[in-house]
Design a protein around this motif. Structure first.
Motif, PDB file in Angstrom:
ATOM      1  N   TYR A 279      -7.427 -10.070  15.485  1.00 49.39           N
ATOM      2  CA  TYR A 279      -7.490  -8.460  15.261  1.00 49.39           C
ATOM      3  C   TYR A 279      -7.061  -7.809  15.977  1.00 49.39           C
ATOM      4  O   TYR A 279      -7.484  -7.893  17.452  1.00 49.39           O
ATOM      5  CB  TYR A 279      -8.869  -8.405  14.736  1.00 49.39           C
ATOM      6  N   PRO A 280      -6.176  -6.184  16.169  1.00 48.89           N
ATOM      7  CA  PRO A 280      -5.444  -6.312  14.735  1.00 48.89           C
ATOM      8  C   PRO A 280      -3.999  -6.615  14.702  1.00 48.89           C
ATOM      9  O   PRO A 280      -3.256  -7.519  15.421  1.00 48.89           O
ATOM     10  CB  PRO A 280      -5.237  -4.927  15.387  1.00 48.89           C
ATOM     11  N   ALA A 281      -4.564  -7.291  13.873  1.00 46.69           N
ATOM     12  CA  ALA A 281      -2.731  -8.102  13.370  1.00 46.69           C
ATOM     13  C   ALA A 281      -1.715  -6.765  12.115  1.00 46.69           C
ATOM     14  O   ALA A 281      -1.704  -5.859  12.031  1.00 46.69           O
ATOM     15  CB  ALA A 281      -2.795  -9.013  12.070  1.00 46.69           C
ATOM     16  N   ASN A 282      -0.447  -7.440  12.722  1.00 45.51           N
ATOM     17  CA  ASN A 282       0.830  -6.710  11.832  1.00 45.51           C
ATOM     18  C   ASN A 282       0.836  -6.219  10.428  1.00 45.51           C
ATOM     19  O   ASN A 282       0.038  -4.950  10.284  1.00 45.51           O
ATOM     20  CB  ASN A 282       1.871  -7.167  12.192  1.00 45.51           C
ATOM     21  N   ALA A 283      -0.592  -7.042   9.462  1.00 42.05           N
ATOM     22  CA  ALA A 283      -0.864  -6.710   8.425  1.00 42.05           C
ATOM     23  C   ALA A 283      -1.460  -5.608   8.054  1.00 42.05           C
ATOM     24  O   ALA A 283      -1.642  -4.978   7.070  1.00 42.05           O
ATOM     25  CB  ALA A 283      -1.216  -8.095   7.797  1.00 42.05           C
ATOM     26  N   ASP A 284      -2.592  -5.292   9.206  1.00 42.49           N
ATOM     27  CA  ASP A 284      -3.810  -4.732   9.426  1.00 42.49           C
ATOM     28  C   ASP A 284      -2.837  -2.976   9.442  1.00 42.49           C
ATOM     29  O   ASP A 284      -3.050  -1.685   8.495  1.00 42.49           O
ATOM     30  CB  ASP A 284      -4.920  -4.441  10.694  1.00 42.49           C
ATOM     31  N   PHE A 285      -2.267  -3.315  10.726  1.00 43.20           N
ATOM     32  CA  PHE A 285      -1.280  -2.148  10.447  1.00 43.20           C
ATOM     33  C   PHE A 285      -0.142  -1.718   9.708  1.00 43.20           C
ATOM     34  O   PHE A 285      -0.948  -0.022   9.412  1.00 43.20           O
ATOM     35  CB  PHE A 285      -0.207  -1.890  12.165  1.00 43.20           C
ATOM     36  N   LEU A 286       0.365  -2.413   8.920  1.00 46.04           N
ATOM     37  CA  LEU A 286       1.301  -1.992   7.846  1.00 46.04           C
ATOM     38  C   LEU A 286       0.311  -1.275   6.339  1.00 46.04           C
ATOM     39  O   LEU A 286       0.705  -0.448   5.606  1.00 46.04           O
ATOM     40  CB  LEU A 286       1.687  -3.446   7.454  1.00 46.04           C
ATOM     41  N   ALA A 287      -0.917  -2.211   6.414  1.00 40.45           N
ATOM     42  CA  ALA A 287      -1.528  -1.870   5.279  1.00 40.45           C
ATOM     43  C   ALA A 287      -2.265  -0.103   5.410  1.00 40.45           C
ATOM     44  O   ALA A 287      -1.892   0.375   4.275  1.00 40.45           O
ATOM     45  CB  ALA A 287      -2.836  -2.201   5.019  1.00 40.45           C
ATOM     46  N   ALA A 288      -2.737  -0.275   7.089  1.00 43.06           N
ATOM     47  CA  ALA A 288      -3.062   1.472   7.181  1.00 43.06           C
ATOM     48  C   ALA A 288      -2.315   2.276   7.304  1.00 43.06           C
ATOM     49  O   ALA A 288      -2.100   3.698   6.480  1.00 43.06           O
ATOM     50  CB  ALA A 288      -4.136   1.159   8.432  1.00 43.06           C
ATOM     51  N   ALA A 289      -1.231   2.064   7.002  1.00 46.16           N
ATOM     52  CA  ALA A 289       0.354   3.029   7.418  1.00 46.16           C
ATOM     53  C   ALA A 289       0.175   3.284   5.764  1.00 46.16           C
ATOM     54  O   ALA A 289       0.770   4.093   5.672  1.00 46.16           O
ATOM     55  CB  ALA A 289       1.467   1.989   7.677  1.00 46.16           C
ATOM     56  N   GLU A 290       0.584   2.357   5.307  1.00 45.98           N
ATOM     57  CA  GLU A 290       0.471   2.390   3.172  1.00 45.98           C
ATOM     58  C   GLU A 290      -0.556   3.263   3.026  1.00 45.98           C
ATOM     59  O   GLU A 290      -0.485   4.330   1.855  1.00 45.98           O
ATOM     60  CB  GLU A 290       1.190   1.407   3.118  1.00 45.98           C
ATOM     61  N   GLN A 291      -1.352   3.433   3.318  1.00 51.19           N
ATOM     62  CA  GLN A 291      -2.289   4.144   2.755  1.00 51.19           C
ATOM     63  C   GLN A 291      -2.029   5.455   3.256  1.00 51.19           C
ATOM     64  O   GLN A 291      -3.516   6.268   2.994  1.00 51.19           O
ATOM     65  CB  GLN A 291      -3.394   3.558   3.137  1.00 51.19           C
ATOM     66  N   GLY A 292      -1.561   6.367   4.396  1.00 52.05           N
ATOM     67  CA  GLY A 292      -1.810   7.217   5.177  1.00 52.05           C
ATOM     68  C   GLY A 292      -3.014   7.300   5.912  1.00 52.05           C
ATOM     69  O   GLY A 292      -3.575   7.954   6.348  1.00 52.05           O
ATOM     70  N   GLU A 293      -3.551   6.298   6.480  1.00 52.50           N
ATOM     71  CA  GLU A 293      -4.895   6.035   7.492  1.00 52.50           C
ATOM     72  C   GLU A 293      -4.485   5.975   9.180  1.00 52.50           C
ATOM     73  O   GLU A 293      -5.687   5.957  10.009  1.00 52.50           O
ATOM     74  CB  GLU A 293      -5.576   5.254   7.138  1.00 52.50           C
ATOM     75  N   LEU A 294      -3.523   5.372   9.265  1.00 52.00           N
ATOM     76  CA  LEU A 294      -3.028   5.613  10.345  1.00 52.00           C
ATOM     77  C   LEU A 294      -2.395   6.366  11.461  1.00 52.00           C
ATOM     78  O   LEU A 294      -1.040   6.917  10.224  1.00 52.00           O
ATOM     79  CB  LEU A 294      -1.993   4.444  10.793  1.00 52.00           C
ATOM     80  N   HIS A 295      -2.910   6.703  12.362  1.00 50.39           N
ATOM     81  CA  HIS A 295      -2.379   7.708  13.023  1.00 50.39           C
ATOM     82  C   HIS A 295      -1.756   7.549  14.421  1.00 50.39           C
ATOM     83  O   HIS A 295      -2.339   6.811  15.146  1.00 50.39           O
ATOM     84  CB  HIS A 295      -3.721   9.188  13.373  1.00 50.39           C
TER      85      HIS A 295
END
Length: 179
Positions: free
Chosen positions: A46-62
């Motif tokens: 952690y943090p994994a690329n899948a975490d980044f991708l999921a957060a980006a898709e949810q509009g949560e990664l700033h």
């Protein structure tokens, strides 16, 4: 503390940002591995690329940029560990009224320039836009610089408690800021 000469700009991440995020967090992990302070992040965990991708898709990664350079990133959302439910918070509110900060990281080349504080202020602005009543977060006990950042930013220390995550089970310091 040094100061940056170029103003920070913020935007939400997209899936196209994942390679740059991986580089940023790998640099942060290398810097932590060379210090006595550590968030227990791992390149193979952690943090994994899948975490980044999921957060980006949810509009949560700033993301925060200095010029065209990625300076920092963090996830802001309403999701928290079940252990949060038993913390003596200052106020009681529903999950959608709580903004949580996760995985705030600043490029080692740009640390001690006020970028982490600016990211926290960005979170406060987002919380207000979303009509949240507070911001909550946890800091693993081995990450003293994060404790200092949040205390300096006006967060109230609530307690230390063991939390279990997929990547680590450890004692975390719990913080809250009323907005």
């Amino acid at each position: 503390m040094n100061t940056i000469q170029t103003p920070l700009t913020f935007r939400l991440a997209t899936s196209a940002d994942v390679p740059a995020l991986r580089t940023l967090y790998d640099e942060i992990i290398d810097a932590m591995d060379a210090s006595c302070w550590h968030a227990q992040w791992r390149k193979d965990g952690y943090p994994a690329n899948a975490d980044f991708l999921a957060a980006a898709e949810q509009g949560e990664l700033h993301l925060a940029f200095v010029g065209n350079s990625l300076a920092a990133a963090a996830v802001f959302n309403h999701h928290y560990n079940p252990g949060y439910n038993d913390v003596p918070w200052q106020i009681q509110c529903s999950p959608h009224q709580v903004l949580c900060i996760h995985t705030l990281g600043v490029s080692p080349r740009m640390q001690r320039c006020g970028i982490a504080s600016a990211m926290v202020q960005h979170a406060v602005n987002i919380a207000r836009l979303k009509n949240c009543k507070c911001i909550r977060l946890d800091v693993i006990e081995t990450n003293r610089p994060a404790d200092i950042l949040y205390t300096k930013s006006g967060f109230s220390f609530r307690e230390s408690r063991r939390l279990d995550y997929d990547s680590v089970s450890a004692v975390f310091n719990m913080y809250e800021l009323l907005v």
